[in-house]
Design an enzyme around this catalytic site. Structure first.
Site, PDB file in Angstrom:
ATOM      1  N   HIS A 127       0.860  -1.183   0.000  1.00 26.51           N
ATOM      2  CA  HIS A 127       0.000   0.000   0.000  1.00 26.51           C
ATOM      3  C   HIS A 127       0.901   1.241   0.000  1.00 26.51           C
ATOM      4  CE1 HIS A 127      -4.304   1.425   1.089  1.00 26.51           C
ATOM      5  NE2 HIS A 127      -3.611   2.520   0.823  1.00 26.51           N
ATOM      6  N   ASN A 300     -11.996  -0.334  -4.655  1.00 22.73           N
ATOM      7  CA  ASN A 300     -12.082   0.841  -3.787  1.00 22.73           C
ATOM      8  C   ASN A 300     -12.883   1.900  -4.524  1.00 22.73           C
ATOM      9  OD1 ASN A 300     -10.333  -0.554  -2.160  1.00 22.73           O
ATOM     10  ND2 ASN A 300      -8.589   0.825  -2.440  1.00 22.73           N
ATOM     11  N   GLU A 367     -12.496  -0.699  -0.009  1.00 21.69           N
ATOM     12  CA  GLU A 367     -12.516   0.636   0.605  1.00 21.69           C
ATOM     13  C   GLU A 367     -13.730   1.396   0.116  1.00 21.69           C
ATOM     14  OE1 GLU A 367      -9.048   3.160   0.061  1.00 21.69           O
ATOM     15  OE2 GLU A 367      -7.698   1.489   0.499  1.00 21.69           O
TER      16      GLU A 367
HETATM   17  C1  GBH Z   1      -7.514   5.516  -1.384  1.00 14.93           C
HETATM   18  O1  GBH Z   1      -7.074   6.283  -2.425  1.00 14.93           O
HETATM   19  C2  GBH Z   1      -6.332   4.925  -0.697  1.00 14.93           C
HETATM   20  O2  GBH Z   1      -6.215   3.532  -0.925  1.00 14.93           O
HETATM   21  C3  GBH Z   1      -6.295   5.204   0.770  1.00 14.93           C
HETATM   22  O3  GBH Z   1      -5.010   4.943   1.268  1.00 14.93           O
HETATM   23  C4  GBH Z   1      -6.735   6.629   0.997  1.00 14.93           C
HETATM   24  O4  GBH Z   1      -6.538   7.020   2.328  1.00 14.93           O
HETATM   25  C5  GBH Z   1      -8.176   6.713   0.627  1.00 14.93           C
HETATM   26  O5  GBH Z   1      -8.413   6.245  -0.655  1.00 14.93           O
HETATM   27  C6  GBH Z   1      -8.751   8.112   0.729  1.00 14.93           C
HETATM   28  O6  GBH Z   1      -8.144   8.990  -0.162  1.00 14.93           O
HETATM   29  O7  GBH Z   1     -11.056  14.226  -7.689  1.00 14.93           O
HETATM   30  O8  GBH Z   1     -13.345  13.473  -7.457  1.00 14.93           O
HETATM   31  O9  GBH Z   1     -12.060  12.792  -9.368  1.00 14.93           O
HETATM   32  C7  GBH Z   1      -8.077   6.902  -3.199  1.00 14.93           C
HETATM   33  C8  GBH Z   1      -7.444   7.742  -4.283  1.00 14.93           C
HETATM   34  C9  GBH Z   1      -9.519   8.857  -4.771  1.00 14.93           C
HETATM   35  C10 GBH Z   1      -7.600   9.031  -6.204  1.00 14.93           C
HETATM   36  C11 GBH Z   1     -10.348   9.524  -5.812  1.00 14.93           C
HETATM   37  C12 GBH Z   1      -8.446   9.666  -7.243  1.00 14.93           C
HETATM   38  C13 GBH Z   1     -10.284  11.104  -7.651  1.00 14.93           C
HETATM   39  C14 GBH Z   1     -11.478  11.775  -7.040  1.00 14.93           C
HETATM   40  N1  GBH Z   1      -8.360   8.215  -5.287  1.00 14.93           N
HETATM   41  N2  GBH Z   1      -9.533  10.369  -6.636  1.00 14.93           N
HETATM   42  S1  GBH Z   1     -12.036  13.168  -7.969  1.00 14.93           S
END
Ligand code: GBH
Length: 468
Positions: A127, A300, A367
């Site tokens: 991770h 997730n 997740e």
């Molecule tokens: C996860 O990443 C991770 O696995 C975790 O470690 C982390 O803490 C958790 O989620 C929360 O962030 O800008 O509306 O288009 C998620 C990463 C989330 C990356 C959504 C891309 C785009 C959202 N992703 N993001 S948006």
């Protein structure tokens, strides 16, 4: 309905797994203890300007020392399962060097503690905390990192494999590749699209080699966790917008799912890569190595992605190289503290699509959750109604997907604890348990009590329905 729904209840199938998830660097702390080596996130968080207010994971939730208390909280919630990650730099401080037994000891104690409370451990091997020594040689752009991953996987399996049944190789390789090597928002902070595509391939390869190693060692259930995007068109009726969906879906979803599940990179994605130096990293036989049978796919999900073709739109070229001319719509309607749009039906669509295009693969939500800036009120209570609403809506979306025939086996809330939210540091709180970082005091939020009730009844009460 999904299973035997009683009046006033939305029931999940018997045996549906209820869990919560965390990750090593986000909660453990103890960054310099028991022989742990540095990871790319230690380096990145120490680089000025990369993480909110220079926060680091040095102490985090101090879970390394408080895991017994944290397992007691999980047991109190009635969790059937707990998803955590193993820190590669605790196991091999130099990346490829000899195994550090004191690092394995911690996970050994944690697994015993979980099992003694009847909680089934689900291990994520990677991770995002790559040993720094790899990065000094190119990190995920270097094929050797993928080859080393299989040895690391075997070292962890050798110690925990007698008690851990479910193994996942990587968490969200999309983030490792594109945020790590293209946008540079995550460690190691490189900004080079060609490097990001090399990283995609070596992450896929690490997954395949890891699965093969775990399989031959005798692991029971093996998979990977992706963060598949629910990519939706700005205008359903527009063919141009549908083409934009296809491009973003290719760069985000099919570039991982197709080699992993079908054994080949999609032709349209390979053609797109020609603009970024092609595929010099691709060797004969690689896609067969990546294409190992898996038993479960972790999904997730947080938020949808809306795209369409609009003249002059800059695209989102940092995260999706080559998307000039595509508009990525700003969130509409309610958002979480991350600014992410809340739209549970996008999860139903995503699960239904994965079930259709990659049939026969059991799914887990590994997740799902929401950040809100909550803290204890004067009565010590954390009233996180917005998080309850978010979780409730997404569980209904899961139930809808199951009703559509999707083989969804379980759901893990992100996250058990407030924790180090990567580039956002400790500013963003995803936990169903509040953490006071001064005292390390844990306070279960209202969402934790709500979740305990969901688990107890294996479902949700229907609004306006009769209580049991
Ligand atoms: C996860 O990443 C991770 O696995 C975790 O470690 C982390 O803490 C958790 O989620 C929360 O962030 O800008 O509306 O288009 C998620 C990463 C989330 C990356 C959504 C891309 C785009 C959202 N992703 N993001 S948006």
């Amino acid at each position: 309905s999904a299973s035997q729904d009683e009046p006033g209840e939305l029931r999940f199938p018997a045996g549906f797994v209820w869990g919560a998830a965390t990750a090593a660097y986000q909660i453990e702390g103890a960054a310099n203890e028991d022989g742990r080596g540095p990871s790319i996130w230690d380096t990145f968080s120490r680089t000025p300007g990369k993480v909110y207010r220079g926060h680091t994971g040095d102490i985090a939730c101090d879970h390394y020392h408080r895991y017994r208390d944290d397992v007691a909280i999980m047991a109190d919630l009635g969790l059937a399962s707990y998803r955590f990650s193993v820190a590669w730099p605790r196991i091999q401080p130099d990346g490829t060097g000899p195994v550090n037994h004191r690092g394995l000891d911690f996970y050994d104690r944690l697994v015993d503690e979980l099992i003694s409370h009847g909680i089934d451990p689900v291990v994520t091997l990677y991770h995002w905390d790559l040993p720094q020594t790899f990065e000094d040689r190119g990190g995920w752009t270097n094929r050797e990192t993928a080859e080393a991953f299989a040895d690391y996987a075997l070292a962890v399996y050798g110690r925990l494999g007698d008690r851990v049944k479910t193994w996942t190789t990587l968490n969200e390789p999309w983030c490792s590749a594109y945020l790590g090597y293209s946008s540079g928002r995550h460690a190691p902070g490189v900004q080079d699209p060609a490097a990001a595509f090399a990283a995609v391939h070596h992450l896929n390869l690490a997954h395949g080699l890891g699965v093969a190693a775990l399989r031959s060692a005798g692991a029971q259930t093996i998979g990977i966790t992706l963060n598949p995007a629910s990519v939706l068109p700005l205008d359903e009726a527009s063919e141009a917008d549908q083409a934009a969906v296809r491009l973003v879906d290719g760069l985000h979803n099919r570039i991982f799912l197709d080699p992993i599940v079908k054994g080949e990179y999609p032709a349209d994605v390979l053609e797109h890569l020609e603009r970024f130096g092609g595929t010099p990293w691709l060797r004969d036989g690689d896609t067969a190595l990546i294409n190992q049978p898996i038993d479960v796919l972790g999904v997730n999900f947080y938020s949808p992605t809306y795209v369409g073709v609009r003249e002059g739109a800059p695209g989102n070229v940092e995260e999706y190289p080559g998307t000039e001319g595509i508009e990525f719509r700003e969130p509409v309607g309610p958002v979480t503290d991350m600014g992410w749009q809340i739209e549970p039906s996008a999860l139903t669509k995503l699960l239904t699509r994965i079930g259709r295009d990659y049939p026969g693969l059991p799914l887990l939500i590994t997740e799902n959750g929401a950040a809100y800036p909550d803290g204890p009120g004067p009565d010590e209570r954390v009233t996180d109604t917005l998080r309850v609403n978010y979780l409730d809506g997404h569980l209904r979306a899961c139930h809808d997907a199951i009703s559509n025939g999707v083989d969804l086996r379980g759901y893990f809330v992100w996250s058990l604890l407030d924790n180090f939210e990567w580039a956002e540091g400790y500013k963003k709180r995803f936990g169903i348990v509040h953490v006071d970082y001064m005292s390390q005091r844990r306070t279960p939020k209202d969402s934790a009590r709500w979740y305990r009730e969901v688990i107890r009844r294996n479902g949700l009460a229907v609004a306006g329905g009769t209580e049991e």
